[in-house]
Structures are given as C-alpha cells and as structure tokens.
Design a protein around this motif. Structure first.
Motif, short mmCIF file in Angstrom:
data_model
loop_
_atom_site.label_atom_id
_atom_site.label_comp_id
_atom_site.label_asym_id
_atom_site.label_seq_id
_atom_site.Cartn_x
_atom_site.Cartn_y
_atom_site.Cartn_z
N ASP A 170 0.80 -1.23 0.00
CA ASP A 170 0.00 0.00 0.00
C ASP A 170 0.83 1.28 0.00
OD1 ASP A 170 -2.50 -1.38 -0.02
OD2 ASP A 170 -2.24 -1.77 2.13
N GLN A 171 2.12 1.19 -0.17
CA GLN A 171 2.92 2.40 -0.27
C GLN A 171 2.79 3.04 -1.65
OE1 GLN A 171 7.02 1.32 0.86
NE2 GLN A 171 6.69 2.39 2.79
N ALA A 181 0.63 -2.05 -4.33
CA ALA A 181 1.28 -0.76 -4.11
C ALA A 181 1.00 0.13 -5.31
CB ALA A 181 2.79 -0.94 -3.93
N THR A 182 1.40 1.39 -5.19
CA THR A 182 1.31 2.33 -6.30
C THR A 182 2.72 2.74 -6.70
OG1 THR A 182 -0.84 3.18 -5.59
CG2 THR A 182 0.44 4.57 -7.08
N SER A 217 2.43 17.20 -7.85
CA SER A 217 1.06 16.95 -7.37
C SER A 217 0.95 15.64 -6.60
CB SER A 217 0.09 16.92 -8.56
OG SER A 217 0.31 15.77 -9.36
N ILE A 218 2.08 14.96 -6.39
CA ILE A 218 2.08 13.64 -5.74
C ILE A 218 3.06 13.65 -4.57
CG2 ILE A 218 2.55 11.16 -6.07
CD1 ILE A 218 2.02 11.64 -9.08
N ARG A 219 2.68 12.98 -3.49
CA ARG A 219 3.60 12.78 -2.37
C ARG A 219 3.81 11.28 -2.20
NH1 ARG A 219 4.83 17.39 -0.13
NH2 ARG A 219 3.34 19.14 -0.14
N ALA A 220 5.06 10.88 -2.15
CA ALA A 220 5.39 9.45 -2.09
C ALA A 220 6.05 9.09 -0.77
CB ALA A 220 6.32 9.08 -3.24
N ASP A 221 5.94 7.81 -0.42
CA ASP A 221 6.62 7.32 0.77
C ASP A 221 8.13 7.22 0.54
OD1 ASP A 221 4.31 6.59 2.58
OD2 ASP A 221 3.78 5.48 0.77
#
Length: 252
Positions: A91-92, A115-116, A161-165
C-alpha cells in the motif's frame, strides 16, 4: 615531460588519491598552472575526469545511453534491485526512477504486491503491466531518449502533485563533498523534484559511481536516506558517505 606522460601522471594521481589539485600538480611537474588547466580541460573533454574549482575529480563512466548501461555491472545491479524490492511495503506510494538498476528493482517485485508505483520511465511502467495489484502512474512529458524518461515542465508539474513514501533514485555519481549528480540538466531537475516530494530517498549504486561526479548537481549527498551498495564497493569508497549520517546497507 611530454604532454602524454603528464596526462598519464594526472590520471594515475587521480586514481590513487581520488582528486587532483592544479597548483600541486604544477609544482610536482615543474610546469605552469595554465598548462595543467589545459591538460585538465582536454582530459575532461575525453570524459575521463570532471573539472572542479582548483582541480578535478573522477568522472562517472555511467553516462552512456540506456542500452549501453544495461551492459554495465549487470550482476551487481540485479543484487541491488532485489535488496531494494524488499524495502517496498504493501500500500505504499513509491517513486521509481528510470535506469538499469531500477529496472532490476521492478523485475524483483513480488507479483502479488499491492502498491502504487509512480514513474516517469515508460520502460519501468511497461515492466509492471503483468503485476495485477500494482497501480502504475506514468508521468508524461518530453521523452529524453538517452535515458528513456520524461522531462520538462509537464513532468515537473505532475510530480509536484504527488507525495510518495519512498523514492528509488538513480544517479551517475555520488560524492560526499560534491553530492548527487547526473549527465543532463533537465534530468537533474526532475530528480530534484522527486526527492522533494518523497518522505525518504533510497539510492542503489554500483561501485563505479561512488566517489564520482557528473556535470549537473541534483542535491547534496545527504538528500539520500539510505544507500544500497554491494561488496564491490569498498569501505574506503562509502565511509565518507556514512560519516555524513547516510545509512549504508551492504546487499548480500
């Protein structure tokens, strides 16, 4: 001393010490600093060193195109890819850079991983088509064919526009003093934006890139949270980076 001999001395010193200083070389060889600077310019043009203020550092050999890089350190990259794949949790949201090491990462992902994966590399995206539980977000823009990645304003806007782990970064050089670098200005800007949008950045790096520099700075070395290396990288190479507080992991 002939020009050819002088240049070979410069390269030998660079290999032994990891850097050269123009003033010191001029004193050692009994020639002017202008002569040494000319030698350094010619050697830099040949791609065997990278000039910096006052001297030079080793140039990264990893500036050939994507096809050419696939032949470099392939076993080492596979090992790094497997180690990096184990860091991705279900799910990250994960940024994956373009490149041959990151290609090994996605090839090592479990087929049932949920995950993405966000990438600006069509090659990376295509590799994930057979993973039914991975959502793939492909960042678009102008295709930089040398590296097979999207660059430009459209890509930057989408990234922001995206925040990632986690961001799995690729570079052509990492140096404790001169930071993370690559061979293209627009690529450097994209990589910098990806670092800024990720909670942490992981770098998988082959031995030939450690202690090396390329023309375009991405960020300081401390932008990396974790550095993955293999036993091909010596402690003398990675210790200056560990001394900066970067977590260095040896991949088995």
């Amino acid at each position: 001393m002939l020009t050819k001999q002088r240049k070979q001395h410069i390269l030998n010193t660079l290999q032994q010490q990891g850097n050269v200083v123009a003033k010191t070389l001029s004193q050692e060889l009994g020639v002017s600093e202008d002569t040494i600077r000319r030698d350094l310019r010619e050697l830099a043009k040949a791609g065997v060193l990278q000039r910096v203020h006052g001297g030079a550092l080793p140039a990264s050999p990893a500036v050939v195109d994507l096809t050419g890089r696939q032949q470099l350190s392939s076993d080492e990259k596979a090992l790094l890819g497997r180690a990096a794949a184990r860091l991705i949790e279900p799910d990250q949201v994960v940024f994956v850079d373009g490149g041959t090491s990151t290609l090994q990462l996605v090839r090592a992902l479990p087929v049932d991983l949920r995950a993405t994966i966000v990438t600006h590399s069509p090659v990376i995206a295509a590799e994930l088509i057979s993973h039914p539980a991975i959502q793939v977000v492909l960042i678009g823009g102008q295709l930089f064919k040398h590296s097979g990645v999207a660059v430009g304003a459209a890509a930057l806007a989408a990234i922001r526009s995206i925040r990632a782990d986690t961001y799995f970064l690729g570079v052509t050089g990492i140096h404790a003093d001169y930071g993370l670098s690559t061979g293209d200005l627009e690529e450097a800007q994209i990589k910098r934006a990806l670092i800024e949008q990720a909670a942490e950045t992981v770098l998988m790096v082959t031995a030939d890139k450690v202690g090396k520099v390329s023309p375009y700075v991405i960020a300081s070395a401390t932008a990396v949270s974790q550095l993955l290396v293999t036993h091909s990288t010596t402690p003398a190479q990675y210790q200056p980076l560990a001394d900066l507080g970067i977590a260095v992991s040896l991949c088995e």
